[in-house]
Motif scaffolding. Structure first.
Motif, PDB file in Angstrom:
ATOM      1  N   SER A  47     -22.473 -41.124   6.533  1.00  0.00           N
ATOM      2  CA  SER A  47     -22.780 -42.088   7.598  1.00  0.00           C
ATOM      3  C   SER A  47     -23.578 -43.279   7.070  1.00  0.00           C
ATOM      4  O   SER A  47     -23.552 -44.356   7.675  1.00  0.00           O
ATOM      5  N   CYS A  48     -24.270 -43.100   5.947  1.00  0.00           N
ATOM      6  CA  CYS A  48     -24.974 -44.233   5.333  1.00  0.00           C
ATOM      7  C   CYS A  48     -23.968 -45.270   4.843  1.00  0.00           C
ATOM      8  O   CYS A  48     -24.190 -46.476   4.968  1.00  0.00           O
ATOM      9  N   GLU A  49     -22.870 -44.793   4.298  1.00  0.00           N
ATOM     10  CA  GLU A  49     -21.823 -45.693   3.812  1.00  0.00           C
ATOM     11  C   GLU A  49     -21.107 -46.382   4.964  1.00  0.00           C
ATOM     12  O   GLU A  49     -20.725 -47.557   4.862  1.00  0.00           O
ATOM     13  N   ASP A  51     -22.277 -46.968   8.068  1.00  0.00           N
ATOM     14  CA  ASP A  51     -23.163 -47.654   9.028  1.00  0.00           C
ATOM     15  C   ASP A  51     -23.181 -47.007  10.410  1.00  0.00           C
ATOM     16  O   ASP A  51     -23.058 -47.683  11.435  1.00  0.00           O
ATOM     17  N   CYS A  52     -23.328 -45.685  10.429  1.00  0.00           N
ATOM     18  CA  CYS A  52     -23.429 -44.998  11.725  1.00  0.00           C
ATOM     19  C   CYS A  52     -24.475 -43.886  11.650  1.00  0.00           C
ATOM     20  O   CYS A  52     -24.305 -42.812  12.230  1.00  0.00           O
ATOM     21  N   GLU A  54     -27.599 -43.704  12.849  1.00  0.00           N
ATOM     22  CA  GLU A  54     -28.289 -43.384  14.101  1.00  0.00           C
ATOM     23  C   GLU A  54     -27.490 -42.378  14.928  1.00  0.00           C
ATOM     24  O   GLU A  54     -28.049 -41.444  15.501  1.00  0.00           O
ATOM     25  N   PRO A 161     -30.479 -45.343   3.472  1.00  0.00           N
ATOM     26  CA  PRO A 161     -30.505 -46.412   4.480  1.00  0.00           C
ATOM     27  C   PRO A 161     -30.189 -45.874   5.873  1.00  0.00           C
ATOM     28  O   PRO A 161     -29.345 -44.990   6.033  1.00  0.00           O
ATOM     29  N   SER A 163     -28.876 -47.232   9.414  1.00  0.00           N
ATOM     30  CA  SER A 163     -28.283 -48.381  10.099  1.00  0.00           C
ATOM     31  C   SER A 163     -28.730 -48.410  11.558  1.00  0.00           C
ATOM     32  O   SER A 163     -29.063 -47.374  12.141  1.00  0.00           O
ATOM     33  N   PRO A 164     -28.740 -49.581  12.180  1.00  0.00           N
ATOM     34  CA  PRO A 164     -29.149 -49.682  13.583  1.00  0.00           C
ATOM     35  C   PRO A 164     -28.114 -49.041  14.504  1.00  0.00           C
ATOM     36  O   PRO A 164     -26.940 -48.905  14.139  1.00  0.00           O
ATOM     37  N   ASN A 172     -17.882 -48.649  15.705  1.00  0.00           N
ATOM     38  CA  ASN A 172     -18.799 -47.532  15.505  1.00  0.00           C
ATOM     39  C   ASN A 172     -18.086 -46.195  15.679  1.00  0.00           C
ATOM     40  O   ASN A 172     -18.312 -45.249  14.904  1.00  0.00           O
ATOM     41  N   ASN A 175     -16.200 -45.482  12.611  1.00  0.00           N
ATOM     42  CA  ASN A 175     -17.097 -45.118  11.513  1.00  0.00           C
ATOM     43  C   ASN A 175     -17.624 -43.694  11.662  1.00  0.00           C
ATOM     44  O   ASN A 175     -17.782 -42.976  10.671  1.00  0.00           O
TER      45      ASN A 175
END
Length: 276
Positions: A47-49, A51-52, A54, A161, A163-164, A172, A175
């Protein structure tokens, strides 16, 4: 049993958690930092890759905590089922769990505890009432909040990381599916006849959707997804797939080509994937 151990090692190898010598790889070392099963840990890292983070960290917490749905009393079943149906997400059960967690968190401010010894946030009368109305467990949802905070603490400590939040957008949703497939590509099933007989691609066992599956709780006409990713399979109880979401088969080839193009046992499902 030796067979179970060998299967577990094979699964870790497919998840890229082992190096050529059978030791933990860099990915495997990161996975081991999380108090999660390997597939869920891999999905969370992925999920870091994609961007999901949260959303995936909320989902990981919900899957790790106690089951959130409670049995319904007969005299309340219809009314509660209607309210619960409003929480169902069209993309599947994984998304519904995120929906429920987000809805619960928005009721009142929930302090996010830090550290493994943090206490579960105290109960709130509004929370309890909302949970009763929707047939979900306030205790399980509060525990999920605690687990989520602990997972985020691990991510901060190892400098992954975050992501927001972006839950609700099409990008989303895609992702989240990608992150899930990155961890759960060994838990995929295909409806072979359009009537809910799902063959699991890894060992060709036929199973069905669990009665609590969101796809079965929707009002008619129901559409059963042709390809699904599932969280668990219970053969000893009722031969059901639990926590199920639809996926697009081409994503399997895209995200797990080593397995689906080289190691998947021969089957009609494999033939279909090879044609994509």
């Amino acid at each position: 049993a030796p067979e179970s151990l060998m299967q577990a090692l094979e699964d870790l190898d497919y998840l890229a958690a082992l190096d050529d010598d059978g030791n933990l790889s860099e990915v495997g070392i990161i996975m081991s930092e999380f108090p999660l099963d390997p597939q869920l840990a891999k999905a969370l890292i992925a999920s870091c890759e994609f961007d999901c983070v949260e959303e995936m960290v909320s989902l990981a917490a919900m899957l790790t905590a106690s089951p959130c749905f409670v049995p319904l009393s007969t005299h309340l079943e219809e009314a509660v089922a209607l309210r619960r149906r409003a929480l169902l997400h069209p993309n599947g059960d994984h998304f519904t769990l995120i929906n429920i967690f987000n809805a619960f968190q928005q009721l009142t401010p929930h302090p996010c505890p830090r550290g493994a010894d943090a206490a579960v946030p105290p109960a709130d009368a509004g929370d309890e009432g909302w949970c009763r109305k929707h047939g979900v467990s306030a205790e399980a949802l509060r525990l999920a909040g605690t687990v989520r905070a602990e997972l985020l603490e691990v991510m901060r400590r190892i400098e992954l990381p975050v992501s927001p939040p972006a839950f609700g957008s099409d990008a989303n949703a895609l992702n989240i599916q990608r992150a899930l497939i990155s961890g759960y590509f060994l838990k995929v099933a295909r409806d072979i006849d359009g009537s809910g007989n799902y063959v699991m691609l890894t060992h060709k066992h036929v199973a069905h959707l669990a009665p609590a599956c969101g796809y079965l709780l929707r009002p008619p006409p129901r559409r059963l997804p042709p390809w699904v990713l599932y969280h668990e399979f219970t053969i000893s109880q009722d031969n059901c797939l639990r926590v199920v979401s639809e996926i697009q088969p081409q994503m399997l080839v895209e995200l797990a080509p080593q397995y689906y193009l080289s190691n998947l046992p021969p089957s009609e499902g494999r033939d279909l994937l090879m044609e994509l």
